[in-house]
Enzyme design. Structure first.
Site, PDB file in Angstrom:
ATOM      1  N   GLY A  59      -9.079  28.131 -24.095  1.00  0.00           N
ATOM      2  CA  GLY A  59      -7.573  27.886 -23.586  1.00  0.00           C
ATOM      3  C   GLY A  59      -6.527  27.713 -24.670  1.00  0.00           C
ATOM      4  N   CYS A  86     -14.935  26.967 -27.449  1.00  0.00           N
ATOM      5  CA  CYS A  86     -13.544  26.997 -28.094  1.00  0.00           C
ATOM      6  C   CYS A  86     -12.680  25.698 -27.675  1.00  0.00           C
ATOM      7  CB  CYS A  86     -12.940  28.200 -27.780  1.00  0.00           C
ATOM      8  SG  CYS A  86     -11.398  28.490 -29.009  1.00  0.00           S
ATOM      9  N   TYR A  87     -11.650  25.868 -26.995  1.00  0.00           N
ATOM     10  CA  TYR A  87     -11.079  24.741 -26.443  1.00  0.00           C
ATOM     11  C   TYR A  87     -11.780  23.694 -25.877  1.00  0.00           C
ATOM     12  CZ  TYR A  87      -7.521  21.630 -24.332  1.00  0.00           C
ATOM     13  OH  TYR A  87      -6.753  20.691 -23.873  1.00  0.00           O
ATOM     14  N   HIS A 179     -16.612  32.501 -28.787  1.00  0.00           N
ATOM     15  CA  HIS A 179     -16.676  33.038 -27.234  1.00  0.00           C
ATOM     16  C   HIS A 179     -17.797  33.998 -27.147  1.00  0.00           C
ATOM     17  CE1 HIS A 179     -12.593  31.816 -26.065  1.00  0.00           C
ATOM     18  NE2 HIS A 179     -12.213  31.780 -27.269  1.00  0.00           N
ATOM     19  N   GLU A 181     -18.804  35.083 -24.505  1.00  0.00           N
ATOM     20  CA  GLU A 181     -18.714  36.042 -23.305  1.00  0.00           C
ATOM     21  C   GLU A 181     -18.108  37.259 -23.591  1.00  0.00           C
ATOM     22  OE1 GLU A 181     -17.534  33.100 -23.990  1.00  0.00           O
ATOM     23  OE2 GLU A 181     -15.203  32.994 -23.751  1.00  0.00           O
ATOM     24  N   ASP A 236     -13.410  49.199  -1.778  1.00  0.00           N
ATOM     25  CA  ASP A 236     -13.274  47.630  -0.971  1.00  0.00           C
ATOM     26  C   ASP A 236     -13.417  47.465   0.376  1.00  0.00           C
ATOM     27  OD1 ASP A 236     -13.360  47.486  -3.652  1.00  0.00           O
ATOM     28  OD2 ASP A 236     -11.139  46.898  -3.835  1.00  0.00           O
ATOM     29  N   LYS A 378     -15.568  43.849  -8.950  1.00  0.00           N
ATOM     30  CA  LYS A 378     -15.650  45.187  -8.327  1.00  0.00           C
ATOM     31  C   LYS A 378     -17.245  45.650  -8.736  1.00  0.00           C
ATOM     32  CE  LYS A 378     -13.028  49.037  -7.213  1.00  0.00           C
ATOM     33  NZ  LYS A 378     -11.979  48.897  -6.358  1.00  0.00           N
TER      34      LYS A 378
END
Ligand code: XMP
Length: 522
Positions: A59, A86-87, A179, A181, A236, A378
């Protein structure tokens, strides 16, 4: 919060731009997770959610600042594995007795290399695979941990982050500065795999399991009531319709609004598939006259969008009311639409384009919502579509906007222009398919331009429309790069369009990325 029988992981969001990527990495590992903003995660929420593990996201705030975001202290008493990123790392250290400092030349934004310390922990199994024992990671932090909390040890360091990887193994608390990710941490997936393994997740969040659970929930929610669904033919709404139809059969009626702004053969394809193949009750609302009539002479993009959006709702409401006694409205809402994002700017963001959907309809019509895709990204919707047996060619279709060809026809919309646009678009897409490029492209289409240009064909002068080809790659439509077609492909396509489509004598290729452009022309 969702009612699921699967083990769940909670991601507490502190506003990082990449929090959604954590969820994606976990879903790829068949782990069910939810993202919730820190403001909402109270002690009671935690107790109710009963996570099997918790991740504290990154963040933009500084833990040193007064009033900066915190998780509830009880998160450290849950007795479940915890990972701070991180944060998330900084807030863990700060709350557990360590120290965090600001900047002073140690801010890091970008690629960094982490080196292991002597000890090894299971979280790092299969890590540090590079020959030189340094692993590439992505850093993005201003503050840094200057003293780790009691009980923690260091397991990896980088030149600017001496506490890049820390853990209190006894309590199963892990905290990293980088990070894992993001794509730029190439071995990041392995990191998450190790974390969920040590947290004991079985990886049972599969599409087969999701399908069964979704069907059970739809039946429970709907009972014997009638449901209506706005079917656009996009992935969708199509997947939502097929899933709901599997759950409740003919209690579902789909309404397909044909506004006269669809692509060549599109209406026929949708009707043939859902009505004839899936045998779904389907209303094909042929409202071309109404839409094109009201759009006559309109050239301002926002006015076009507003007219279409309003008419769409009116028409949908008219046909849906004709079904009689429907109590639910089905929508193909996806997870990224429902994640409550953490906003630090406070102000509303600028409206670039008014997107059209059927928002506001449920209250107006006294309907309740059924949104069976609310938990999916998605690509997961596509996987569910495959699981439900929808044809691959249908599932892989490029997105098509609600206002349709109206926003690919800058200036006034006329029927002859739409006809030219449909033909050119069909040739272009045919070319892309023939060259095997369709699946590499997020979206490709033709826009017909409001200019005529002089040309020469045979021995004669022509004065016809110019068109622009658009093709982009993207992950989510938020940002996009233009597709690098070869000159041969572009040349061949331009020749085909000019030869095969009467009314076009000039073809251009749009090489604008997003930002600064948008994907659509209006
Ligand atoms: P832009 O043009 O904003 O488009 O870069 C991003 C993505 O959104 C689609 N799009 C829409 N989809 N209703 C929709 O359902 C709309 O009003 C709308 N406008 C744009 C666009 O096709 C692209 O995929």
């Amino acid at each position: 919060m969702t009612d699921t029988s699967h083990d769940r992981l909670l991601i507490i969001d502190f506003g990082s731009q990449v929090t959604q990527l954590i969820a994606r990495r976990l879903r790829e590992l068949n782990v069910y997770c939810e993202i919730h903003p820190y403001q909402k995660v109270t002690g009671a929420f935690l107790a109710d959610f009963a996570p099997k593990a918790v991740i504290l996201s990154g963040g933009p705030a500084s833990v040193i600042d007064d009033g900066s975001p915190r998780p509830p202290a009880s998160v450290f008493e849950l007795g479940v594995p915890l990972l701070g990123i991180c944060y998330g790392q900084q807030v863990m250290m700060h709350m557990l007795g360590g120290k965090v400092e600001t900047g002073h030349g140690t801010a890091e934004f970008g690629r960094a290399f982490v080196t292991p310390t002597a000890d090894h922990i299971p979280l790092l199994d299969g890590w540090f695979t590079a020959d030189d024992d340094k692993e590439q990671v992505w850093m993005s932090h201003g503050d840094h941990v200057s003293e780790i909390a009691p009980g923690f040890q260091v397991y990896g360091t980088s030149p600017n982050a001496p506490f890049a990887i820390t853990a209190d193994v006894a309590r199963n608390f892990y905290a990293v500065q980088f990070h894992p990710e993001v794509h730029h941490t190439p071995n990041g997936a392995k990191f998450y795999e190790n974390f969920v393994k040590l947290a004991g997740f079985s990886g049972d969040w599969t599409m087969g399991a999701y399908r069964e659970e979704a069907i059970r929930k739809i039946r429970e929610t709907v009972g014997d009531a009638k449901v209506i669904c706005g079917l656009s033919g996009g992935v969708d709404s199509s997947v939502a319709a097929v899933l709901i139809h599997e759950a409740i059969g003919d209690q579902l009626t789909c309404v397909f609004v044909d506004h006269g702004l669809l692509r060549q053969g599109e209406a026929e394809e949708v009707v043939a598939m859902f009505r004839d193949e899936y045998k779904m009750p389907l209303i094909h609302a042929e409202e071309q006259e109404l839409f094109l009539g009201q759009l006559d002479g309109v050239s301002d993009p926002e006015t076009k969008r507003k007219i279409i959006g309003k008419l769409f709702i009116d028409v949908f409401q008219k046909h849906a009311s004709a079904v009689g006694g429907a109590k639910f409205l089905a929508q193909g809402t996806l997870y990224p639409d429902v994640i409550e994002s953490v906003s630090f700017s406070g102000g509303p963001s600028v409206t670039i384009k008014s997107h059209h959907n059927v928002g506001g309809l449920p209250e107006k019509m006294g309907l309740k919502l059924v949104e069976p895709l609310r938990e999916l990204f998605k690509d997961e919707v596509r996987a569910l579509g495959m699981e439900l047996g929808l044809p691959k060619s249908f599932i892989g279709r490029h997105p098509f906007p609600g206002p349709g060809l109206a926003i690919r026809c800058p200036g006034e919309i006329t029927r002859p222009k739409l006809e030219i646009l449909r033909k050119a678009d069909a040739v272009y897409i045919d070319q892309i398919r023939k060259h095997g490029l369709y699946d590499d492209i997020w979206q490709a289409f033709v826009a017909i331009l409001p200019v005529r240009t002089v040309g020469v064909m045979g021995d004669g002068r022509t004065y016809d429309f110019a068109c622009a080809l658009r093709a982009v790659t993207s992950v989510d439509g938020m940002t996009a790069d233009y597709y690098p077609f070869s000159h041969e492909f572009l040349g061949e396509t331009a020749t085909r369009i000019i030869n095969e489509v009467e009314g076009i004598n000039r073809v251009t290729y749009d090489i604008t990325s997003k930002p600064p452009g948008t994907i659509e022309w209006e």
